[in-house]
Design a protein around this motif. Structure first.
Motif, PDB file in Angstrom:
ATOM      1  N   GLU A 282      37.629  39.183  43.665  1.00 50.03           N
ATOM      2  CA  GLU A 282      38.596  38.079  43.540  1.00 50.03           C
ATOM      3  C   GLU A 282      39.187  37.736  44.903  1.00 50.03           C
ATOM      4  O   GLU A 282      39.352  38.619  45.742  1.00 50.03           O
ATOM      5  CB  GLU A 282      39.734  38.487  42.587  1.00 50.03           C
ATOM      6  CG  GLU A 282      39.247  38.743  41.179  1.00 50.03           C
ATOM      7  CD  GLU A 282      40.350  39.112  40.183  1.00 50.03           C
ATOM      8  OE1 GLU A 282      41.473  39.437  40.624  1.00 50.03           O
ATOM      9  OE2 GLU A 282      40.070  39.066  38.980  1.00 50.03           O
ATOM     10  N   ILE A 283      39.513  36.479  45.077  1.00 50.38           N
ATOM     11  CA  ILE A 283      40.175  36.040  46.313  1.00 50.38           C
ATOM     12  C   ILE A 283      41.536  35.492  45.926  1.00 50.38           C
ATOM     13  O   ILE A 283      41.642  34.648  45.033  1.00 50.38           O
ATOM     14  CB  ILE A 283      39.301  34.994  47.029  1.00 50.38           C
ATOM     15  CG1 ILE A 283      38.093  35.750  47.610  1.00 50.38           C
ATOM     16  CG2 ILE A 283      40.045  34.271  48.123  1.00 50.38           C
ATOM     17  CD1 ILE A 283      36.884  34.947  47.723  1.00 50.38           C
ATOM     18  N   ASP A 284      42.547  35.981  46.600  1.00 51.12           N
ATOM     19  CA  ASP A 284      43.923  35.700  46.200  1.00 51.12           C
ATOM     20  C   ASP A 284      44.379  34.335  46.743  1.00 51.12           C
ATOM     21  O   ASP A 284      44.632  34.189  47.930  1.00 51.12           O
ATOM     22  CB  ASP A 284      44.802  36.829  46.762  1.00 51.12           C
ATOM     23  CG  ASP A 284      46.259  36.645  46.389  1.00 51.12           C
ATOM     24  OD1 ASP A 284      46.562  35.761  45.558  1.00 51.12           O
ATOM     25  OD2 ASP A 284      47.092  37.390  46.931  1.00 51.12           O
ATOM     26  N   LEU A 285      44.468  33.356  45.859  1.00 48.58           N
ATOM     27  CA  LEU A 285      44.982  32.045  46.283  1.00 48.58           C
ATOM     28  C   LEU A 285      46.485  31.965  46.108  1.00 48.58           C
ATOM     29  O   LEU A 285      47.167  31.228  46.813  1.00 48.58           O
ATOM     30  CB  LEU A 285      44.341  30.910  45.466  1.00 48.58           C
ATOM     31  CG  LEU A 285      42.832  30.725  45.535  1.00 48.58           C
ATOM     32  CD1 LEU A 285      42.455  29.367  44.945  1.00 48.58           C
ATOM     33  CD2 LEU A 285      42.315  30.834  46.944  1.00 48.58           C
ATOM     34  N   ARG A 286      47.021  32.734  45.144  1.00 44.36           N
ATOM     35  CA  ARG A 286      48.451  32.594  44.837  1.00 44.36           C
ATOM     36  C   ARG A 286      49.322  32.951  46.040  1.00 44.36           C
ATOM     37  O   ARG A 286      50.261  32.233  46.373  1.00 44.36           O
ATOM     38  CB  ARG A 286      48.831  33.482  43.644  1.00 44.36           C
ATOM     39  CG  ARG A 286      50.242  33.179  43.144  1.00 44.36           C
ATOM     40  CD  ARG A 286      50.650  34.113  42.051  1.00 44.36           C
ATOM     41  NE  ARG A 286      50.784  35.475  42.532  1.00 44.36           N
ATOM     42  CZ  ARG A 286      50.482  36.559  41.830  1.00 44.36           C
ATOM     43  NH1 ARG A 286      50.005  36.446  40.615  1.00 44.36           N
ATOM     44  NH2 ARG A 286      50.637  37.757  42.347  1.00 44.36           N
ATOM     45  N   THR A 287      48.973  34.051  46.701  1.00 48.61           N
ATOM     46  CA  THR A 287      49.784  34.446  47.858  1.00 48.61           C
ATOM     47  C   THR A 287      49.740  33.341  48.913  1.00 48.61           C
ATOM     48  O   THR A 287      50.783  32.942  49.454  1.00 48.61           O
ATOM     49  CB  THR A 287      49.264  35.782  48.431  1.00 48.61           C
ATOM     50  OG1 THR A 287      49.322  36.746  47.384  1.00 48.61           O
ATOM     51  CG2 THR A 287      50.104  36.259  49.601  1.00 48.61           C
ATOM     52  N   ALA A 288      48.547  32.817  49.145  1.00 41.80           N
ATOM     53  CA  ALA A 288      48.430  31.752  50.152  1.00 41.80           C
ATOM     54  C   ALA A 288      49.265  30.541  49.746  1.00 41.80           C
ATOM     55  O   ALA A 288      50.007  29.974  50.563  1.00 41.80           O
ATOM     56  CB  ALA A 288      46.971  31.357  50.313  1.00 41.80           C
ATOM     57  N   LEU A 289      49.189  30.179  48.461  1.00 39.18           N
ATOM     58  CA  LEU A 289      49.951  29.008  47.989  1.00 39.18           C
ATOM     59  C   LEU A 289      51.442  29.239  48.161  1.00 39.18           C
ATOM     60  O   LEU A 289      52.177  28.350  48.590  1.00 39.18           O
ATOM     61  CB  LEU A 289      49.646  28.754  46.505  1.00 39.18           C
ATOM     62  CG  LEU A 289      48.277  28.150  46.186  1.00 39.18           C
ATOM     63  CD1 LEU A 289      47.920  28.372  44.721  1.00 39.18           C
ATOM     64  CD2 LEU A 289      48.257  26.657  46.517  1.00 39.18           C
ATOM     65  N   ARG A 290      51.889  30.446  47.855  1.00 41.10           N
ATOM     66  CA  ARG A 290      53.334  30.717  47.875  1.00 41.10           C
ATOM     67  C   ARG A 290      53.862  30.989  49.271  1.00 41.10           C
ATOM     68  O   ARG A 290      55.061  31.016  49.483  1.00 41.10           O
ATOM     69  CB  ARG A 290      53.651  31.860  46.914  1.00 41.10           C
ATOM     70  CG  ARG A 290      53.262  31.410  45.506  1.00 41.10           C
ATOM     71  CD  ARG A 290      53.984  32.051  44.402  1.00 41.10           C
ATOM     72  NE  ARG A 290      53.591  31.352  43.167  1.00 41.10           N
ATOM     73  CZ  ARG A 290      53.674  31.862  41.972  1.00 41.10           C
ATOM     74  NH1 ARG A 290      54.148  33.073  41.812  1.00 41.10           N
ATOM     75  NH2 ARG A 290      53.306  31.155  40.911  1.00 41.10           N
ATOM     76  N   GLN A 291      52.934  31.198  50.200  1.00 42.51           N
ATOM     77  CA  GLN A 291      53.382  31.317  51.592  1.00 42.51           C
ATOM     78  C   GLN A 291      53.262  29.968  52.291  1.00 42.51           C
ATOM     79  O   GLN A 291      53.181  29.884  53.503  1.00 42.51           O
ATOM     80  CB  GLN A 291      52.558  32.388  52.311  1.00 42.51           C
ATOM     81  CG  GLN A 291      52.934  33.785  51.848  1.00 42.51           C
ATOM     82  CD  GLN A 291      52.051  34.874  52.428  1.00 42.51           C
ATOM     83  OE1 GLN A 291      51.027  34.590  53.051  1.00 42.51           O
ATOM     84  NE2 GLN A 291      52.450  36.112  52.225  1.00 42.51           N
ATOM     85  N   GLY A 292      53.191  28.930  51.473  1.00 44.18           N
ATOM     86  CA  GLY A 292      53.194  27.576  52.041  1.00 44.18           C
ATOM     87  C   GLY A 292      51.812  27.038  52.353  1.00 44.18           C
ATOM     88  O   GLY A 292      51.678  26.036  53.059  1.00 44.18           O
ATOM     89  N   GLY A 293      50.784  27.708  51.837  1.00 39.44           N
ATOM     90  CA  GLY A 293      49.409  27.278  52.126  1.00 39.44           C
ATOM     91  C   GLY A 293      49.174  25.838  51.692  1.00 39.44           C
ATOM     92  O   GLY A 293      49.547  25.460  50.586  1.00 39.44           O
ATOM     93  N   ASP A 294      48.566  25.053  52.573  1.00 37.07           N
ATOM     94  CA  ASP A 294      48.294  23.661  52.221  1.00 37.07           C
ATOM     95  C   ASP A 294      46.829  23.522  51.801  1.00 37.07           C
ATOM     96  O   ASP A 294      46.085  24.509  51.739  1.00 37.07           O
ATOM     97  CB  ASP A 294      48.632  22.743  53.393  1.00 37.07           C
ATOM     98  CG  ASP A 294      47.853  23.138  54.638  1.00 37.07           C
ATOM     99  OD1 ASP A 294      46.962  24.024  54.528  1.00 37.07           O
ATOM    100  OD2 ASP A 294      48.117  22.570  55.708  1.00 37.07           O
ATOM    101  N   VAL A 295      46.436  22.282  51.553  1.00 35.88           N
ATOM    102  CA  VAL A 295      45.078  22.036  51.072  1.00 35.88           C
ATOM    103  C   VAL A 295      44.042  22.622  52.040  1.00 35.88           C
ATOM    104  O   VAL A 295      43.057  23.239  51.627  1.00 35.88           O
ATOM    105  CB  VAL A 295      44.874  20.518  50.840  1.00 35.88           C
ATOM    106  CG1 VAL A 295      43.411  20.172  50.676  1.00 35.88           C
ATOM    107  CG2 VAL A 295      45.670  20.062  49.617  1.00 35.88           C
TER     108      VAL A 295
END
Ligand code: SAM
Length: 331
Positions: A282-295
């Motif tokens: 699995e690749i963690d997208l949630r952490t990236a999203l919640r650390q302000g990750g953009d498109v």
């Protein structure tokens, strides 16, 4: 243009689990008491899902399917449908549901931009339905199917998992609905995922292969005719009983794995991107999203998932995913 993985497969399909919760407890899918639900704060919010879909669309993913758990137990899911239908590049937005709540929502979902639905239904006998699902009512699903057809969600596909001793005596009855009711029915081979639920998975015994299902149908109803396929044919092979308006599909993930044509990624409700249904990576997208990750950042992670897609699953060699049951992945 869809991105190609290392094996030359164009990846154009994202399946999104919008919740790990379900209003049924199907005996082969989930333990009776359910599983430990993820806390709400771990579940992706609609805006986060939309960011992932924007990124995916920019990478050539054009098909999105919402699943679960049961997607219709997620509050205001039609709002999410509306948000995703607006994303440029998404031209096929569908849902897999058990249909229990569909009669009240099909019209709203269609108006929000949902194109089509797959409805899971393993038996057409009311008493057996209660036993398999441990809590559902068949009449609700039947009303859901009618509502979906009435709302123009097209095509409506009925998915049945066949297990010996559970429902294999209904194979021909399901096949007949393609003649009597014009249903599009797909038979799915049982996969060894989530078998902690009590049923024993035994190849050559409780597992009924697609080939055996087809033989039973042909014995009762005559030779099947190959059928051309409609939207989102995916891994199924399609046929028709002579004279039927509906189709019969076979999905044989174990006996004839179709990994060489796999075009999909899966996003779990808690924001993990899985390159393969049947591998625990699995690749963690949630952490990236919640650390302000953009498109742009999410696109880089999606690319990583595409690069990590395995060539094929190894269920036939008895390798099984352990981390999650099907309802947690989004089967
Ligand atoms: N609740 C929705 C539904 O019932 O369609 C979506 C989630 S459910 C996990 C998706 C599909 O996975 C259902 O059709 C279910 O029958 C199927 N499924 C669950 N466990 C399975 C297994 N071990 N092998 C094959 N299909 C399975």
């Amino acid at each position: 243009m869809a991105h190609l993985d290392h094996f030359g497969r164009p990846i154009n399909y994202l399946r999104i689990s919008v919740t790990d919760r379900c209003n049924l407890r199907c005996v082969y899918c989930m333990p009776e008491d359910g599983v430990t639900w993820r806390p709400t704060e771990e579940i992706l919010r609609f805006e986060e899902i939309q960011t992932v879909v924007r990124a995916a669309a920019e990478m050539g993913i054009s098909k999105v399917r919402l699943t679960g758990g049961e997607p219709l137990v997620r509050l205001n899911v039609a709002e999410l449908v509306h948000m995703l239908a607006q994303v440029p590049g998404i031209d096929d937005l569908s849902m897999t549901t058990n249909g229990i709540l569909l009669s009240g929502s099909a019209q709203t979902l269609a108006e929000a931009g949902l194109n089509r639905v797959n409805i899971s239904l393993d038996t057409m006998r009311p008493e057996r339905f209660g036993r398999i699902t441990r809590r559902g009512m068949l009449e609700d699903v039947v009303a859901g199917i009618e509502a979906a057809l009435g709302a123009g969600l097209d095509p409506v596909k009925i998915n049945a998992v066949v297990i010996r001793g559970m429902n294999d005596d209904e194979i021909v009855d399901f096949a007949k609905t393609t003649v009597d009711k014009g249903w599009n029915v797909r038979f799915i081979e049982w996969m060894p995922v989530g078998t902690e639920s009590g049923l024993e998975y035994r190849w050559g015994d409780t597992v009924v292969t697609a080939e055996e299902i087809r033989e039973q149908i042909e014995l009762a109803l005559g030779g099947l005719i190959p059928a051309s396929t409609s939207a989102g044919s995916g891994p199924a092979r399609y046929y028709r009983v002579p004279g039927a308006s509906g189709t019969i599909g076979f999905i044989a993930p174990v006996s004839e794995h179709f990994c060489f044509h796999c075009n999909r990624l899966r996003l779990t409700a808690d924001g993990q991107l899985r390159p393969c249904l049947l591998s625990d990576e699995e690749i963690d997208l949630r952490t990236a999203l919640r650390q302000g990750g953009d498109v742009a950042q999410i696109k880089a992670l999606i690319l990583e998932a595409i690069d990590r897609k395995p060539r094929q699953h190894h269920l036939n060699e008895c390798e099984r995913p352990h981390k999650r049951v099907m309802s947690q992945i989004g089967g």
